[in-house]
Write an enzyme that holds these catalytic residues in place. Structure first.
Site, PDB file in Angstrom:
ATOM      1  N   LYS A  10      -3.170 -11.850  -6.009  1.00 14.86           N
ATOM      2  CA  LYS A  10      -4.635 -12.151  -5.267  1.00 14.86           C
ATOM      3  C   LYS A  10      -5.673 -11.265  -5.813  1.00 14.86           C
ATOM      4  CE  LYS A  10      -4.258  -9.552  -1.184  1.00 14.86           C
ATOM      5  NZ  LYS A  10      -4.608  -9.263   0.444  1.00 14.86           N
ATOM      6  N   LYS A  36     -10.219  -6.208  -3.586  1.00 17.23           N
ATOM      7  CA  LYS A  36     -10.973  -5.110  -3.779  1.00 17.23           C
ATOM      8  C   LYS A  36     -10.709  -4.029  -4.446  1.00 17.23           C
ATOM      9  CE  LYS A  36     -13.290  -6.162   0.736  1.00 17.23           C
ATOM     10  NZ  LYS A  36     -12.786  -5.905   2.091  1.00 17.23           N
ATOM     11  N   LYS A  92       0.691  -1.149   0.085  1.00 17.81           N
ATOM     12  CA  LYS A  92       0.110  -0.038   0.036  1.00 17.81           C
ATOM     13  C   LYS A  92       0.815   1.198   0.136  1.00 17.81           C
ATOM     14  CE  LYS A  92      -4.271  -2.125   1.448  1.00 17.81           C
ATOM     15  NZ  LYS A  92      -5.201  -2.406   2.715  1.00 17.81           N
TER      16      LYS A  92
END
Ligand code: AMP
Ligand code: TRP
Length: 325
Positions: free
Chosen positions: A193, A196, A113
């Site tokens: 993966k 969202k 992130k």
């Protein structure tokens, strides 16, 4: 004997996909038979990335609705929004004083992130708040997907540090990961993966997608060269991911399925995957459409009241132990 307690959380940032469903949610529902579960929509965690207030409010109630639609039963599980139980944040502050900065800096989720432009203290100390979520209920186990393993190790590390100073107070929580579906990959890039936050909505199937959307997404899923269906994560990551998905939705092993579809060609195989996902999600989608926002908010408020009183019991002991009682 009292039931073993479990806790898990899910962020209300975007839509719940089949990775969340298979890695976490479905397992959460099953655990209600055996454990006394606490499930939390972790809205404070969502703030670690910039959020539009109206969107966050909408995503929060949608997330709660999906948990209920998937089968979380407020009669058997405690379910609530994290921000409505302020003891999480209080314990997070205290546990933060035990946290190793070096350890926090090595977390994969943080590094990913941070690379995407997220840099704030909340993102860095995200695992401390996660540990507090778990510890404030003094649970024994945490059902999550594989991507949370590092965070759970960090939590155990904090528990050991706290317990060695103040005596055996917190149980050391173990991780529970499902045998199938613990790591569902992106339909567009089967080496990363399903997430969202991927900007390409074709990379994930949302739990509330309708049949046509699911079929279209599976048809457009990246496959591998050749046309033989086989389970080989290294050489055929796209097909292997679809086999994992089919296995999770049918309860049959990937090897059985690979054999059955080996000569079917990708087209027929994808059709079978889409049909299994559509059938598996149909009841959840219907239950979701039948739920009313106001009823959901009422359930969440009731849950928060119960959670506050349990969390306060822990906190009053913690305050006393550390000299702030
Ligand atoms: P999050 O979307 O980060 O709030 O994750 C909620 C839960 O879903 C956690 O238990 C995760 O481990 C799990 N999860 C998220 N993405 C996946 C995935 N692609 N495959 C399996 N489990 C996942
Ligand atoms: N970090 C988890 C995720 O990204 C969400 C989460 C927050 C969580 N607090 C938790 C999971 C406590 C399990 C237990 O998926």
């Amino acid at each position: 004997m009292t039931a073993k307690r479990v806790f898990s959380g899910i962020q209300p940032s975007g839509d719940i996909h089949i990775g969340n469903y298979m890695g976490a949610l479905r397992n959460w529902v099953a655990m209600q038979d055996e454990y006394a579960p606490v499930y939390c929509v972790v809205d404070l965690h969502a703030l670690t990335l910039p959020q539009d207030p109206a969107e966050l409010a909408g995503a929060r109630v949608r997330t709660a609705k999906i948990l209920l639609a998937a089968g979380i039963d407020p009669g058997r599980s405690l379910i609530y929004y994290q921000s409505q139980v302020p003891q999480h944040a209080e314990l997070s502050w205290i546990m933060g004083t035990f946290a190793s900065m070096g350890h926090l800096g090595r977390m994969t989720q943080y590094k990913e992130k941070e690379d995407k432009g997220g840099q704030n203290l909340g993102l860095f100390s995200y695992p401390v708040l996660m540990a507090a979520d778990i510890l404030v209920h003094r649970v024994h186990a945490v059902p999550v997907g594989n991507d949370q393993t590092q965070h759970l190790e960090f939590t155990r590390d904090l528990v050991e540090r706290f317990n060695s100073r103040y005596g055996d107070f917190f149980p050391v929580p173990e991780q529970i990961t499902p045998p199938v579906g613990a790591r569902v990959m992106s339909l567009k890039d089967p080496t990363s993966k399903m997430s969202k936050s991927d900007p390409d909505s074709g990379s994930r199937i949302i739990v509330t997608d309708d049949a046509d959307t699911i079929l279209a997404k599976v048809r457009r899923a990246v496959t591998d060269s050749g046309n033989r269906v086989a389970y080989d994560v290294e050489r055929k990551p796209g097909i292997s991911n679809l086999l994992d998905i089919l296995s999770a939705f049918t309860g049959r092993s990937v090897h059985q399925l690979a054999e059955e579809y080996s000569a079917a060609g990708y087209g027929r195989f994808k059709q079978a995957v889409a049909e299994a996902v559509i059938a598996g999600l149909a009841p959840v989608r219907q239950a979701y459409l039948d739920l009313d926002d106001a009823d959901v908010e009422w359930i969440m408020a009731e849950g928060a009241a119960v959670a506050r009183s349990g969390a306060e019991e822990t906190m009053s002991e913690v305050r006393r132990l550390i000299g702030l009682g």
